[in-house]
Each structure stands twice: as structure tokens, then as C-alpha cells.
Design a protein around this motif. Structure first.
Motif, PDB file in Angstrom:
ATOM      1  N   GLU A  33      40.983  71.418 -38.646  1.00  0.00           N
ATOM      2  CA  GLU A  33      42.256  71.440 -39.368  1.00  0.00           C
ATOM      3  C   GLU A  33      42.935  72.802 -39.330  1.00  0.00           C
ATOM      4  O   GLU A  33      44.157  72.905 -39.403  1.00  0.00           O
ATOM      5  N   TRP A 114      43.920  70.988 -34.900  1.00  0.00           N
ATOM      6  CA  TRP A 114      43.515  70.548 -33.567  1.00  0.00           C
ATOM      7  C   TRP A 114      42.902  69.157 -33.688  1.00  0.00           C
ATOM      8  O   TRP A 114      42.287  68.818 -34.697  1.00  0.00           O
ATOM      9  N   GLN A 115      43.065  68.391 -32.621  1.00  0.00           N
ATOM     10  CA  GLN A 115      42.528  67.027 -32.597  1.00  0.00           C
ATOM     11  C   GLN A 115      41.082  67.044 -32.110  1.00  0.00           C
ATOM     12  O   GLN A 115      40.757  67.659 -31.092  1.00  0.00           O
ATOM     13  N   VAL A 117      38.311  65.496 -30.146  1.00  0.00           N
ATOM     14  CA  VAL A 117      38.167  64.544 -29.037  1.00  0.00           C
ATOM     15  C   VAL A 117      36.826  63.832 -29.129  1.00  0.00           C
ATOM     16  O   VAL A 117      36.744  62.604 -29.009  1.00  0.00           O
ATOM     17  N   VAL A 130      37.568  69.835 -29.063  1.00  0.00           N
ATOM     18  CA  VAL A 130      38.861  69.689 -29.727  1.00  0.00           C
ATOM     19  C   VAL A 130      39.948  70.081 -28.732  1.00  0.00           C
ATOM     20  O   VAL A 130      39.688  70.799 -27.753  1.00  0.00           O
ATOM     21  N   GLN A 132      44.504  70.651 -28.091  1.00  0.00           N
ATOM     22  CA  GLN A 132      45.887  70.782 -28.516  1.00  0.00           C
ATOM     23  C   GLN A 132      46.760  70.294 -27.356  1.00  0.00           C
ATOM     24  O   GLN A 132      46.688  70.845 -26.251  1.00  0.00           O
ATOM     25  N   HIS A 138      56.285  68.844 -30.244  1.00  0.00           N
ATOM     26  CA  HIS A 138      55.223  69.687 -30.801  1.00  0.00           C
ATOM     27  C   HIS A 138      55.858  70.830 -31.588  1.00  0.00           C
ATOM     28  O   HIS A 138      56.951  71.309 -31.270  1.00  0.00           O
ATOM     29  N   THR A 149      47.821  71.119 -22.026  1.00  0.00           N
ATOM     30  CA  THR A 149      46.732  70.826 -22.952  1.00  0.00           C
ATOM     31  C   THR A 149      45.771  72.008 -22.963  1.00  0.00           C
ATOM     32  O   THR A 149      45.413  72.532 -21.905  1.00  0.00           O
ATOM     33  N   ARG A 151      41.967  72.792 -24.312  1.00  0.00           N
ATOM     34  CA  ARG A 151      40.773  72.104 -24.799  1.00  0.00           C
ATOM     35  C   ARG A 151      39.650  73.124 -25.019  1.00  0.00           C
ATOM     36  O   ARG A 151      39.404  73.994 -24.178  1.00  0.00           O
TER      37      ARG A 151
END
Length: 337
Positions: A33, A114-115, A117, A130, A132, A138, A149, A151
Motif C-alpha cells: 500500500e 503497488w499491486q 501480482v 508487486v 506498477q 495513472h 510497467t 515490477r
């Protein structure tokens, strides 16, 4: 069969969701987060804590000041004069977020979510990935309108903590690929030792002179006696207040920082890879608590620097469809054995 000592699971760090990795004596925690920050790396058996943490009772401090805990991602890193970012005939305007200097500082990625994965384990390690994904819409595409991206893959194993960073240009034009990590290292990292027990060595080369706005003047300064020790046999990380910018000068094919507890011989190695052409070293006014050896691809303010080659100042382009990748590692050795 997956070893029981390798674990990866969702937990908490204070009030924040964290991905927790365990492998043997090691434990690491990431907070997706807040910047995908790997905020904690510990050897729980030896009582070592290698990264500066806010502490779970004060986890909100990470959100208030995300650049001084764990391993913050800086993209693009450090300072840009007046927020100007010239690139391929255009001048992009970054927000002025350091009022004292009138500069843009440290990019965008270290304080946004951040997401996740994936996370999990195999026979050798535990891991978390993770990323972006930057597209139109964005939060920061309006400042640097490139499609890419980033990563991050962290793995924990008997070999310590490995960081793999991957940047993929998924747009139709060349993009700036400027990256650093504002890694905050505890010294002391052992609860039974004191700051005076530690020596640090780093593969620094030349020191750039910085002006009152913390931007390079173009001049090179001679290294002090202590800085010569920093690049050779080591020196206490708090010998003076440091906020210094150096070229990197790999030794024996490696680009690294080593922090040694002289009482025990325990040495924390931060091997960062040779694509980082520069180091920032900052010790929070010689705080005797932590310092930041920051591997950085580019010279501070690189897009605004003239008279030097792009390769020399690390003004690196990533062409459409191309991938940049670098692996770094934090691990322990014992020099007394």
C-alpha cells in the motif's frame, strides 16, 4: 517438497496489510500500500534488524515519510532543478515538492500503492511480486506520459534477501529509465552493539560538488581522508554528516556496500549491480542510528546537465519493447570465521 521454513502469507504491519516472507532464520515484510516498500528484513534468531523500520506501533510514520524507512523505490530519483525534465526535445514539468530548494525530489513510486501480482514459496525460497502499471489515467502519467510497467520481485532464502527490478517500456517512444533505491540501513543492526562498533565500505569513485540547492555544479571534489577509507578498508558511517553524491567504482567486478560489526565480525553486504553508476550516501546528520547507501543509475539532475555524455551521467533511455532488469542482494557473512 517445499521446506516448512519457507513461508509467504498476508499479515499486518501496524494497521497496514503486509506480505510476510520467512526462510530459515530470516523474515521480511513488504507493505504494498505504501510504495511496495520492503520495510523489514531481520534475522530473528540472531536478533539482527538490518533495515530501519518505523516499528509496528508507529507504522503511520511510513506513510508520513516513506523515503527514510526500508527500501523505497525512487523513479525518477533525487532532485530535478525547478522540476524541469528535458527529454527528446520536450520539457516535462514535475511538481515542486521540495520547497527549500525549489526542486522536484525522488519521483513518484515510493508513496503510492503497488499491486500484488503473487506471493508464495518453493523449495529454495519465499517470494513476493508487486508491480506498477503506468498508462493514461495513472496518477503521474500527466507529468511523464510514458507507458511502462515496473515490477519488483523480492525473494528470501538461505542466501539472504534478493531484489529483482524489471522495467518494461510498453509504449511507442523512448522513455527515461532513471532509478534508485533510498535503502535505509540500521547501524547498529545488532541490539547488543553500538554505532561506534561499525565500519562501512562502499565502492565509491569520485565525489561531485553540490550547490546550495543540492544540485551538482559540474566540479569534482577531492576525497577526504575518511572518504578514502570509505572506499578501501572502511570507516565509521557517522564520521561526519553526509549527504554526498559519488560516482560508483566497482571493485573485483562488484558494486557494493559492506557494513561490519567490528565486535563480532558480522558483515552485512549490499550488492547492487553495476548498472548503478552512482551512489548517494546520507546519514541523517550523523544520527548514529541509520544511514542510506543509495544505489542510483543517474547523476542528480541528469536531464538538465550539459557537457557530459548520457552514458557518463546515467541519462539512460529504454526503447519501446525493451526490458531493463537488475538484481541486488542483502546478505550476511562473518569475517571472523
Amino acid at each position: 517438497m517445499v521446506q516448512e521454513t519457507n513461508k509467504a502469507y498476508e499479515g499486518t504491519y501496524g494497521s497496514y496489510t503486509a506480505i510476510i516472507l520467512k526462510s530459515g532464520p530470516y523474515e521480511a515484510k513488504m507493505i504494498p500500500e505504501i510504495g511496495g516498500n520492503l520495510v523489514s528484513f531481520r534475522d530473528v534468531e540472531r536478533g539482527h534488524s538490518y533495515l530501519r523500520e518505523p516499528g509496528e506501533d508507529h507504522a503511520e510514520e511510513l506513510k508520513e515519510n516513506p523515503g527514510v524507512y526500508g527500501i523505497p523505490v525512487l523513479f525518477p530519483p533525487n532532485r530535478f532543478e525547478d522540476g524541469k525534465f528535458p527529454w527528446n526535445g520536450k520539457v516535462y514539468q514535475l511538481p515542486i515538492n521540495e520547497e527549500a530548494t525549489g526542486n522536484h525530489l525522488h519521483g513518484f513510486m515510493h508513496y503510492i500503492p503497488w499491486q500484488v501480482v503473487s506471493y508464495g514459496t518453493n523449495e529454495q525460497e519465499s517470494f513476493v511480486v508487486v508491480e506498477q502499471i503506468v498508462r493514461e489515467g495513472h496518477e503521474f502519467y500527466k507529468y511523464l506520459p510514458f507507458e511502462y510497467t515496473i515490477r519488483l520481485r523480492y525473494t528470501l532464502s538461505e542466501l539472504g534477501l534478493q531484489q529483482q527490478v524489471t522495467i518494461i517500456n510498453e509504449g511507442k517512444e523512448s522513455m527515461p529509465n532513471l532509478l534508485a533505491f533510498h535503502t535505509a540501513i540500521n547501524a547498529p543492526f545488532d541490539e547488543t552493539s553500538e554505532a561506534c562498533d561499525y565500519k562501512v565500505k562502499a565502492t565509491i569513485g569520485q565525489r561531485y560538488e553540490l550547490n546550495g540547492r543540492s544540485l551538482p555544479t559540474g566540479n569534482i571534489q577531492p576525497l577526504s581522508k575518511e572518504e578514502e577509507l570509505l572506499k578501501t578498508e572502511g570507516v565509521n558511517p557517522y564520521f561526519e554528516a553526509m549527504d554526498n553524491h559519488y560516482t560508483s567504482e566497482p571493485q573485483n567486478g562488484r558494486n557494493y556496500m559492506e557494513l561490519t560489526n567490528t565486535k563480532t565480525g558480522d558483515t552485512l553486504v549490499y550488492d547492487v549491480g553495476t548498472s548503478y553508476k552512482h551512489w548517494m550516501i546520507w546519514n541523517n546528520n550523523a544520527s548514529n542510528q541509520f544511514f542510506c547507501p543509495e544505489p542510483q543509475m543517474n547523476l542528480v539532475n541528469a536531464p538538465n546537465v550539459t557537457g557530459k555524455s548520457n552514458e557518463e551521467i546515467g541519462l539512460i533511455a529504454l526503447e519501446p519493447g525493451f526490458v531493463y532488469e537488475q538484481v541486488s542482494r542483502l546478505y550476511m557473512v562473518n569475517r571472523s570465521q
